[in-house]
Design a protein around this motif. Structure first.
Motif, short mmCIF file in Angstrom:
data_model
loop_
_atom_site.label_atom_id
_atom_site.label_comp_id
_atom_site.label_asym_id
_atom_site.label_seq_id
_atom_site.Cartn_x
_atom_site.Cartn_y
_atom_site.Cartn_z
N PRO A 113 -27.23 -39.16 12.98
CA PRO A 113 -28.58 -38.80 12.56
C PRO A 113 -29.08 -39.71 11.43
N VAL B 48 -32.66 -39.53 15.77
CA VAL B 48 -33.13 -38.30 15.13
C VAL B 48 -32.38 -37.06 15.61
N GLU B 49 -31.63 -37.17 16.71
CA GLU B 49 -30.77 -36.07 17.15
C GLU B 49 -29.51 -36.69 17.73
N PHE B 50 -28.37 -36.11 17.35
CA PHE B 50 -27.08 -36.69 17.71
C PHE B 50 -26.09 -35.54 17.87
N THR B 51 -25.99 -35.01 19.08
CA THR B 51 -25.08 -33.90 19.35
C THR B 51 -24.12 -34.33 20.46
N ARG C 225 -28.79 -37.21 22.75
CA ARG C 225 -29.18 -38.24 21.79
C ARG C 225 -30.69 -38.39 21.89
N VAL C 226 -31.36 -38.41 20.74
CA VAL C 226 -32.80 -38.63 20.70
C VAL C 226 -33.05 -39.74 19.68
N THR C 227 -33.84 -40.71 20.11
CA THR C 227 -34.19 -41.85 19.26
C THR C 227 -35.70 -41.96 19.19
N ARG D 123 -35.06 -39.60 24.95
CA ARG D 123 -34.10 -38.50 24.90
C ARG D 123 -33.14 -38.63 26.07
N ARG E 241 -29.95 -36.58 27.71
CA ARG E 241 -29.17 -35.34 27.69
C ARG E 241 -28.17 -35.40 28.83
#
Length: 152
Positions: free
Chosen positions: A51, A69-72, A76-78, A92, A94
């Motif tokens: 993140p 901005v999201e890293f699970t 992953r969201v960039t 995004r 998923r």
């Protein structure tokens, strides 16, 4: 501001860990990602993806500033900001684990355009973006599965 989404998906035999090992290796994107042959990836020194991680993609004329901005474990969201034409948005990815050891990779690109840019973006250009999303997933699938990929 006008927003639109482009969605694509693909089924692979690769695990989420294998998929994200390739996606998180930003410096090697030009080796497998369609249309990235002439793109330079500028990464921060001494930093690992997570993140808040920032990097830049630079072409001959255009550059894109990127931020994770999201890293699970499954997403992953960039966020991106492209210099020309000026547009912003999110990529995004998923991963949905399926039966029989398969995974579905879902990619959604959300793009925000200023009114003038949006009015110039015709259906032909939108179809091109959709084709690029499909090509990206096919190239990723071949990369993570270790199978040859013939670029279209």
């Amino acid at each position: 501001m006008i927003s639109y989404e482009i969605a694509a998906s693909a089924i692979t035999t690769a695990s989420p860990e294998q998929i994200f090992a390739v996606l998180d290796d930003f410096g090697h994107w030009p080796a497998w990602m369609p249309s990235f042959e002439n793109v330079r990836v500028d990464l921060p020194e001494g930093s690992t993806p997570g993140p808040g991680y920032r990097f830049r993609l630079s072409g001959r004329v255009v550059h894109a500033d990127m931020q994770v901005v999201e890293f699970t474990p499954l997403i992953r969201v960039t966020r991106f900001q492209i210099s020309f034409p000026p547009l912003t948005g999110f990529n995004r990815c998923r991963i949905v684990p399926l039966e029989n050891g398969q995974s579905r990779i879902e990619r959604v690109d959300s793009i925000d355009l200023h009114g003038l840019i949006a009015s110039l973006l015709d259906t032909t250009q939108r179809r091109r973006f959709e084709r690029l999303a499909d090509e990206f997933l096919e190239a990723l699938k071949h990369r993570v599965e270790g199978t040859p990929h013939v670029k279209p």
